[in-house]
Design an enzyme around this catalytic site. Structure first.
Site, PDB file in Angstrom:
ATOM      1  N   ASN A 100     -14.189  22.103  -4.057  1.00 51.24           N
ATOM      2  CA  ASN A 100     -15.652  22.092  -4.018  1.00 51.24           C
ATOM      3  C   ASN A 100     -16.094  20.647  -3.817  1.00 51.24           C
ATOM      4  OD1 ASN A 100     -18.377  22.202  -4.575  1.00 51.24           O
ATOM      5  ND2 ASN A 100     -18.153  22.818  -6.731  1.00 51.24           N
ATOM      6  N   TRP A 101     -16.604  20.354  -2.616  1.00 50.31           N
ATOM      7  CA  TRP A 101     -16.954  18.963  -2.302  1.00 50.31           C
ATOM      8  C   TRP A 101     -18.332  18.552  -2.848  1.00 50.31           C
ATOM      9  CZ3 TRP A 101     -14.989  18.126   3.460  1.00 50.31           C
ATOM     10  CH2 TRP A 101     -13.590  18.107   3.434  1.00 50.31           C
ATOM     11  N   LYS A 102     -19.041  19.488  -3.419  1.00 48.34           N
ATOM     12  CA  LYS A 102     -20.360  19.200  -4.014  1.00 48.34           C
ATOM     13  C   LYS A 102     -21.225  18.386  -3.036  1.00 48.34           C
ATOM     14  CE  LYS A 102     -18.191  19.644  -8.464  1.00 48.34           C
ATOM     15  NZ  LYS A 102     -18.195  19.382  -9.884  1.00 48.34           N
ATOM     16  N   HIS A 122     -22.011  28.446  -9.799  1.00 43.26           N
ATOM     17  CA  HIS A 122     -21.348  27.256 -10.348  1.00 43.26           C
ATOM     18  C   HIS A 122     -22.189  26.710 -11.506  1.00 43.26           C
ATOM     19  CE1 HIS A 122     -19.902  23.156 -10.676  1.00 43.26           C
ATOM     20  NE2 HIS A 122     -18.776  23.587 -10.128  1.00 43.26           N
ATOM     21  N   GLU A 146     -23.117  23.875 -12.301  1.00 39.85           N
ATOM     22  CA  GLU A 146     -24.159  22.899 -11.928  1.00 39.85           C
ATOM     23  C   GLU A 146     -25.386  23.619 -11.369  1.00 39.85           C
ATOM     24  OE1 GLU A 146     -21.604  20.457  -9.529  1.00 39.85           O
ATOM     25  OE2 GLU A 146     -20.589  19.808 -11.362  1.00 39.85           O
ATOM     26  N   GLU A 194     -14.505  28.123 -15.520  1.00 43.94           N
ATOM     27  CA  GLU A 194     -14.699  26.681 -15.563  1.00 43.94           C
ATOM     28  C   GLU A 194     -15.473  26.313 -16.822  1.00 43.94           C
ATOM     29  OE1 GLU A 194     -14.560  24.843 -11.381  1.00 43.94           O
ATOM     30  OE2 GLU A 194     -16.541  25.668 -11.617  1.00 43.94           O
ATOM     31  N   GLY A 247     -15.840  17.593 -14.337  1.00 44.73           N
ATOM     32  CA  GLY A 247     -16.169  16.202 -13.997  1.00 44.73           C
ATOM     33  C   GLY A 247     -16.098  15.255 -15.172  1.00 44.73           C
ATOM     34  N   SER A 254     -11.672  19.425 -14.015  1.00 44.91           N
ATOM     35  CA  SER A 254     -10.800  18.247 -14.044  1.00 44.91           C
ATOM     36  C   SER A 254      -9.338  18.545 -13.699  1.00 44.91           C
ATOM     37  CB  SER A 254     -10.903  17.538 -15.399  1.00 44.91           C
ATOM     38  OG  SER A 254     -12.241  17.125 -15.636  1.00 44.91           O
ATOM     39  N   GLY A 308     -12.918  20.008  -8.074  1.00 42.40           N
ATOM     40  CA  GLY A 308     -14.052  19.202  -7.629  1.00 42.40           C
ATOM     41  C   GLY A 308     -13.556  17.835  -7.180  1.00 42.40           C
ATOM     42  N   GLY A 309     -13.678  16.874  -8.067  1.00 40.75           N
ATOM     43  CA  GLY A 309     -13.361  15.466  -7.768  1.00 40.75           C
ATOM     44  C   GLY A 309     -12.073  15.254  -6.985  1.00 40.75           C
TER      45      GLY A 309
HETATM   46  P1  PGA Z   1     -14.013  18.761 -11.316  1.00 40.82           P
HETATM   47  O1  PGA Z   1     -15.024  19.892 -10.809  1.00 40.82           O
HETATM   48  O2  PGA Z   1     -12.637  19.131 -10.773  1.00 40.82           O
HETATM   49  O3  PGA Z   1     -14.515  17.486 -10.723  1.00 40.82           O
HETATM   50  O4  PGA Z   1     -14.041  18.781 -12.801  1.00 40.82           O
HETATM   51  C1  PGA Z   1     -14.670  21.247 -10.825  1.00 40.82           C
HETATM   52  C2  PGA Z   1     -15.798  22.083 -10.288  1.00 40.82           C
HETATM   53  O5  PGA Z   1     -16.964  21.702 -10.473  1.00 40.82           O
HETATM   54  O6  PGA Z   1     -15.577  23.142  -9.693  1.00 40.82           O
END
Ligand code: PGA
Length: 252
Positions: free
Chosen positions: A10-12, A96, A98, A168, A174, A214, A235-236
């Protein structure tokens, strides 16, 4: 039941169009010998068609990070399932944390988004997870139960044949914190039995349940070897192809 492992990125809200294309090309090259694991990246809406064009015919699939549930209309700033599908996506991430945290998404809107994704032939990745306070108050299973039952309300198991669930924990996204083996194990086992209870044993045993929060090369082995974990939503660490490939290659 044999579930094909799934590693999704997920590149956000990162990367311009040219940066996204460059990253995707590098990932495609690195994936030359990847098999038996499905790989997906979800760039921003703007980069999606560009990235889709450059990964076409390769092992790397495309997803969107969100959608709006209406087919079309006066909904300024929104993007429909049909638009996403024609831009080249196969998957879409829905609910998600967020989106829930900053954009007011609820289990009801998640359910409508799922309906719209499925109607359009997009494969949904439905995200669920508890906050730190909810875990501290021992409400984790209660929350997950509600997110699953309200999110999947009204669906039959055949409509959900392409559903992917992503657990998640919000406190692990994050933050560099990851849930420990015991926590992940008990939640994934719980979700597997919840799907069995709500639908059927067959449905539960063929639905993939990912872990997210993470995930990185250093902890992929520990997390992905847990029973009932079928891959990761990253994500990251998915932003850097050299890191992301190390996560993918856990399964080679
Ligand atoms: P993260 O994000 O790997 O940076 O913790 C995961 C996600 O939001 O799907």
């Amino acid at each position: 039941m044999n579930r094909i492992p799934f590693i999704s990125g997920n590149w956000k809200m990162y990367k311009t169009g040219s940066e996204a294309v460059e990253t995707a090309k590098k990932l495609v090259d690195l994936c030359f010998d990847v098999k038996n694991v499905e790989v997906m990246i979800a760039p921003s809406f703007l980069s999606l068609p560009l990235v889709a064009a450059c990964v076409q015919g390769t092992h790397v699939k495309i997803g969107a990070q969100n959608l709006y549930f209406e087919k079309e209309g006066a909904f300024t700033g929104e993007v429909s399932a049909g638009m996403i599908k024609t831009a080249g996506a196969e998957y879409v991430i829905i609910g998600h944390s967020e989106r829930r945290q900053y954009f007011g998404e609820t289990d009801t809107s998640v359910c409508r988004k799922l309906r719209s994704a499925i109607n359009e032939g997009l494969k949904p990745i439905m995200c669920i997870g508890e906050t730190e306070t909810e875990r501290d108050q021992e409400k984790t299973f209660l929350i997950l139960d509600k997110q699953v039952s309200d999110g999947l309300k009204g669906f039959g198991s055949d409509e959900l044949k392409d559903l992917v669930l992503a657990y998640e924990p919000v406190w692990a996204i994050g933050t560099g914190k990851t849930a420990n083996t015991k926590q992940v194990n008990e939640v994934h086992q719980y979700l597997r039995s919840l799907l069995c209870k709500s639908f059927s044993k067959d449905f539960s045993s063929r639905t993939r349940i990912l872990y997210g929060g993470s995930v990185k090369p250093e902890n992929v082995k520990e997390l992905m070897s847990i029973k009932d974990v079928d891959g990761a939503l990253v994500g990251g660490a998915s932003l850097d192809p050299d890191k992301f490939i190390k996560i993918i290659k856990y399964y080679l």
